[in-house]
Design an enzyme around this catalytic site. Sequence first.
Site: not given
Length: 741
Positions: A475, A545
């Site tokens: 990430d 997301d």
Amino acid sequence: MIEFDLKEKVFHLKNNEISYVIGILENGHLGHFYFGKKLSGPLMSNMFRIDQNKGLTSNVFENNPSFSLNNERLEYPCYGSTDFREPAFDFEDKDGSHIYNFKYSDYEILSGKPSIDLPSSYGLESEASTLRIKLKDKFGLEITLSYTIFESLNIIARHTQVRNTGNEVHYIDRLMSLSMDLKDSNWEMMQFSGDWIRERHQYVTPLRPGIQSVYSHRGASSANHHPSLILKRLGANETQGEAIGMTLMYSGNHLIQCEVDSNSITRVMGGISPSYFKWKLQPNEMFQSPEMLLSYSGKGLEQLSHTFHDFVRNHIISKKWHNTTRPIVLNNWEATYFDFTEDKIVELAKQGSELGIEMFVLDDGWFGNRNSDQTGLGDWFVNRDKLPNGIEGLSKRVHDLGMQFGLWIEPEMINKGTLLYENHQDWLIGHPDRAISHGRNQYVLDYSNQEVVDHILNQLINVLDNANVDYIKWDMNKNITEAYSKTLARDQQGELFHRYILGVYYLYEKLIDRYPNILIESCASGGGRFDLAMMYYAPQAWTSDNTDAVERLKIQHTTSLFFPLITMASHISDVPNHQVGRMTSLKMRGDVANFGTFGYELDLTKLQDAEKVEIKEQVKTFKSLRELIHHGEFYRLISPFENDYNNTAWQVVSKDGNQSFVTWYQVLSRPNEPIKYLKLRGLEVDALYQITGFDEAISGSYLMYQGLLIEPSFNGVEIKEYALGDFQSRTFVIKKVNYNL
Ligand code: GLA
């Protein structure tokens, strides 16, 4: 595939479908002559350009009012002569002068595609040919323009290199990967822009005089403007019309722009953004731009996408992953956030394995003092309060359930309150005497400093060497704001953004060298670094997301313009959706996630029995369609950006044409809707197809020309979920019956 006509001074790159033509102009600069459908026959310079005396222009040669670079279509234009448009490169010498004059020097043609010092595409000698054209300036710099054309895919890979062969330092202020002047401006520019949880929406605008561009100055390719662009002819659509697509294989700051000049010529260029960029090139040093991939389609966006999909699958993604089945994932992020114990994780994994899910991914929160997003990043050792047996113990328990195990990391970041911060405050990007902004309470580590990257690498090795990890979710959640490196000299601060991303690539390479069997998924607050260079290392990426089924239609639809479904991580999450609060059915969420790598991101232990039965069925169905979805041809039948945003439809057809899978989605239920027929594509007109659940086989011609009737009952089948209520979807599994009509 590559010819040079010495007399005409014309280079011609071609395969069976496209041509790219470059000429050498009378002042030694390169002209851009043509890019489009394949040309045959002799190509003379005067077929592409003529001398023009346009009155008040600046002219290159004395006593010749007919040669001004401003009126030419150029291939790699410079500043400082008679062209007033934006240059493709800009250098500065020791006197502060930006005036350079690069002239054609020589060329070479190579079989295959030589690699460069950056993530780049690959091609065998039998698949591609490369043209390198060298340009020289008399004060010791050489530019090499590199073009690789692929034999069976309409792709030209371009990049630029500059070498300092002299004795003086030069500074590179700009070095575009691609530049070309198209002969008119009757194009629409399609850009892919958005934000966090709204990545890659489509915006289409006709070109107008002046500059229009997409860019990133965030240190990442970004969720805001994807580093790619499509120019399409007015009126071109999925299946018709000319389109030129380009995408930059780079994860840092970028710029892609179109400049329409007063002659209606369109100058297209793209590469590393010149803003905040300055590279010191010492004698004997060389600098390479990232690669820009360029494609032309005479048959609309669909052909462009099919080309890019095959290219990404076969020439970008590491060969190691070409034929490896991508696992169905259960990720604990939206199920637990930071609040979990080893037993809770094992309980989730157990539920997952019972439902047929293949991999458990432990997300954020397993390391250091990471119990919230306030602290922990930088301390890559396990949090024993949560996981007393370490990653080693947990991964063993997950493997004992018959599942693979994956782990989340965010190696480019640092929080206050960590051991790393206590010892190395100086490792943050930012000026020591100035404030440094945080994002999600975190700061960016200075990856231009090798010591920093090595330190993080060693911490990760400690974790990964001692546990059985099959997958990493890498990430990156904070963009670079106050770009300053404490280890770079004053005249090298402009190198920080590029050196940062080189540090990221270096860490990727080191991890892949040491753990070649770990599948890496890239992520940047969702889809904030969804680019081809990441894909080179991490063959799939967390698309967004935003896991809401309706929002995902737009995000996945646009992402598919360049990226094949096998690269798009797509999960089914809980309702109300955590990003937008919408309630959609488990069926629709599954039907959207099917068009990607597929997985779950919710607390399975909280589900009703009926939901578990449905999930088991979804998993089984996806497994039966996975090969088709990941390796077939993808068709965008209905766009969520048209049609009042209410319907979307997607289809995949296997490469051998024997199998197809179609899904139709409806956002809102509306009264008195007209009957809907969904026209399929990619089938054989004369073949018969059996649709699962239908009594009779149906011809390809009917399915493609009349269309599949989206009705409650058709061909004797009752479709229970018929459009009463919002958020509907229907799926059709189609098999070719083995005879022709
Ligand atoms: C980012 C990612 C999410 C999740 C969180 C964890 O937002 O995109 O998927 O991993 O970080 O902090």
